[in-house]
Scaffold this motif. Structure first.
Motif, PDB file in Angstrom:
ATOM      1  N   UNK A   1     -17.941 -20.253  -0.063  1.00  0.00           N
ATOM      2  CA  UNK A   1     -19.263 -19.943  -0.414  1.00  0.00           C
ATOM      3  C   UNK A   1     -18.886 -18.605  -1.579  1.00  0.00           C
ATOM      4  N   UNK A   2     -19.404 -18.775  -2.841  1.00  0.00           N
ATOM      5  CA  UNK A   2     -19.044 -17.384  -3.423  1.00  0.00           C
ATOM      6  C   UNK A   2     -20.387 -16.597  -3.538  1.00  0.00           C
ATOM      7  N   UNK A   3     -20.042 -15.310  -3.050  1.00  0.00           N
ATOM      8  CA  UNK A   3     -21.251 -14.321  -2.874  1.00  0.00           C
ATOM      9  C   UNK A   3     -21.751 -14.184  -4.371  1.00  0.00           C
ATOM     10  N   UNK A   4     -22.935 -13.861  -4.364  1.00  0.00           N
ATOM     11  CA  UNK A   4     -23.872 -13.549  -5.591  1.00  0.00           C
ATOM     12  C   UNK A   4     -23.878 -12.051  -5.822  1.00  0.00           C
ATOM     13  N   UNK A   5     -24.808 -11.552  -6.565  1.00  0.00           N
ATOM     14  CA  UNK A   5     -25.192 -10.099  -6.738  1.00  0.00           C
ATOM     15  C   UNK A   5     -25.574  -9.268  -5.681  1.00  0.00           C
ATOM     16  N   UNK A   6     -25.958 -10.051  -4.606  1.00  0.00           N
ATOM     17  CA  UNK A   6     -26.514  -9.239  -3.470  1.00  0.00           C
ATOM     18  C   UNK A   6     -26.084  -9.867  -2.100  1.00  0.00           C
ATOM     19  N   UNK A   7     -25.754  -9.256  -1.012  1.00  0.00           N
ATOM     20  CA  UNK A   7     -25.587  -9.785   0.268  1.00  0.00           C
ATOM     21  C   UNK A   7     -26.515 -10.554   0.614  1.00  0.00           C
ATOM     22  N   UNK A   8     -26.327 -11.880   1.259  1.00  0.00           N
ATOM     23  CA  UNK A   8     -27.294 -12.861   1.477  1.00  0.00           C
ATOM     24  C   UNK A   8     -26.594 -13.416   2.891  1.00  0.00           C
ATOM     25  N   UNK A   9     -27.484 -14.169   3.641  1.00  0.00           N
ATOM     26  CA  UNK A   9     -27.138 -14.850   4.871  1.00  0.00           C
ATOM     27  C   UNK A   9     -27.120 -16.404   4.399  1.00  0.00           C
ATOM     28  N   UNK A  10     -26.118 -17.158   4.708  1.00  0.00           N
ATOM     29  CA  UNK A  10     -26.120 -18.733   4.968  1.00  0.00           C
ATOM     30  C   UNK A  10     -26.835 -18.755   6.192  1.00  0.00           C
ATOM     31  N   UNK A  11     -28.167 -19.339   6.258  1.00  0.00           N
ATOM     32  CA  UNK A  11     -28.882 -19.867   7.280  1.00  0.00           C
ATOM     33  C   UNK A  11     -28.627 -21.291   7.764  1.00  0.00           C
ATOM     34  N   UNK A  12     -28.426 -22.177   6.933  1.00  0.00           N
ATOM     35  CA  UNK A  12     -28.308 -23.677   7.450  1.00  0.00           C
ATOM     36  C   UNK A  12     -27.594 -24.278   6.411  1.00  0.00           C
ATOM     37  N   UNK A  13     -26.987 -25.516   6.819  1.00  0.00           N
ATOM     38  CA  UNK A  13     -26.373 -26.530   6.004  1.00  0.00           C
ATOM     39  C   UNK A  13     -26.860 -27.810   6.459  1.00  0.00           C
ATOM     40  N   UNK A  14     -27.445 -28.664   5.742  1.00  0.00           N
ATOM     41  CA  UNK A  14     -28.031 -29.879   6.149  1.00  0.00           C
ATOM     42  C   UNK A  14     -27.701 -31.027   5.017  1.00  0.00           C
ATOM     43  N   UNK A  15     -27.943 -32.295   5.640  1.00  0.00           N
ATOM     44  CA  UNK A  15     -27.756 -33.212   4.660  1.00  0.00           C
ATOM     45  C   UNK A  15     -28.650 -34.353   5.203  1.00  0.00           C
ATOM     46  N   UNK A  16     -29.317 -35.311   4.293  1.00  0.00           N
ATOM     47  CA  UNK A  16     -30.307 -36.298   4.649  1.00  0.00           C
ATOM     48  C   UNK A  16     -29.158 -37.352   5.301  1.00  0.00           C
ATOM     49  N   UNK A  17     -27.926 -37.597   5.207  1.00  0.00           N
ATOM     50  CA  UNK A  17     -27.109 -38.605   5.850  1.00  0.00           C
ATOM     51  C   UNK A  17     -26.657 -38.119   6.876  1.00  0.00           C
ATOM     52  N   UNK A  18     -27.174 -36.932   7.548  1.00  0.00           N
ATOM     53  CA  UNK A  18     -26.677 -36.818   9.072  1.00  0.00           C
ATOM     54  C   UNK A  18     -27.898 -36.683   9.998  1.00  0.00           C
ATOM     55  N   UNK A  19     -27.663 -36.827  11.455  1.00  0.00           N
ATOM     56  CA  UNK A  19     -28.727 -36.420  12.441  1.00  0.00           C
ATOM     57  C   UNK A  19     -28.775 -35.070  12.534  1.00  0.00           C
ATOM     58  N   UNK A  20     -27.630 -34.454  12.637  1.00  0.00           N
ATOM     59  CA  UNK A  20     -27.927 -32.978  13.083  1.00  0.00           C
ATOM     60  C   UNK A  20     -26.502 -32.284  12.458  1.00  0.00           C
ATOM     61  N   UNK A  21     -26.870 -30.910  12.330  1.00  0.00           N
ATOM     62  CA  UNK A  21     -25.487 -30.163  11.777  1.00  0.00           C
ATOM     63  C   UNK A  21     -25.608 -28.707  12.607  1.00  0.00           C
ATOM     64  N   UNK A  22     -24.392 -28.255  12.687  1.00  0.00           N
ATOM     65  CA  UNK A  22     -24.265 -26.778  13.158  1.00  0.00           C
ATOM     66  C   UNK A  22     -23.333 -26.081  12.732  1.00  0.00           C
ATOM     67  N   UNK A  23     -23.454 -24.770  12.303  1.00  0.00           N
ATOM     68  CA  UNK A  23     -22.201 -23.766  11.875  1.00  0.00           C
ATOM     69  C   UNK A  23     -21.425 -23.421  13.202  1.00  0.00           C
ATOM     70  N   UNK A  24     -20.298 -23.358  13.146  1.00  0.00           N
ATOM     71  CA  UNK A  24     -19.398 -22.944  14.100  1.00  0.00           C
ATOM     72  C   UNK A  24     -18.183 -21.938  13.571  1.00  0.00           C
TER      73      UNK A  24
END
Ligand SMILES: [Cu+2]
Length: 157
Positions: free
Chosen positions: A49-72
């Motif tokens: 992930x390449x940061x933009x002009x301001x600090x942000x948080x990545x909140x979620x990564x999801x995909x219609x091809x999966x049942x469930x995702x988690x950031x670890x």
């Protein structure tokens, strides 16, 4: 009044032109999903992930091809020395900096990856950030040994 507005406009233009270098853009690149050899186990999703002009948080990564995702995140248990994984509900992406989700570090686990990405060799994923930006990414899908998915090989060959 009009003169005042003009002056304000000129100041804004000068400020915009005066900033040096290109403004960093929030981006997701080098995304790869590595399929688990065991279907019931989660697959590992890595990217930068390449940061933009301001600090942000990545909140979620999801995909219609999966049942469930988690950031670890990966850590070491101080008592046993064993490698542990702990879920994260947000990850800081500092302005202009790169945050790597890579083997042995931060990653996203995907459960129940369906046949579509296995057949196409590509998976669509959506990244949601705290500034309401959503980024859609098409990621390469590979087996643990780095080759194309078995289902894709079966169709191609
Ligand atoms: Cu994990």
């Amino acid at each position: 009044m009009n003169r005042r507005l003009f002056a304000l406009g000129a100041t804004l233009a000068a400020l915009t032109l005066g900033s040096c270098g290109p403004t960093p853009q929030l981006k997701v690149k080098e995304a790869v999903l590595t399929l688990s050899p065991v279907d019931s186990n989660p697959s590992a999703f890595h990217f930068n992930v390449y940061g933009g002009p301001e600090d942000v948080y990545l909140l979620r990564v999801s995909s219609p091809s999966t049942i469930r995702t988690e950031m670890h995140d990966v850590g070491v248990d101080p008592k046993t020395g064993a490698v542990t994984m702990s879920p994260m509900d947000r990850v800081l992406i500092p302005a202009g900096e790169t945050v790597a989700f890579k083997k042995g570090g931060k990653h996203v686990m995907m459960w129940g990856v369906n046949l579509i990405p296995r057949k196409l060799g590509v998976i669509e994923a959506e990244f949601l950030f705290s500034n309401d930006v959503r980024i859609l990414v098409k990621a390469r899908v590979q087996e643990v040994d780095g080759t194309d998915p078995d289902e894709k090989k079966a169709i191609d060959g």
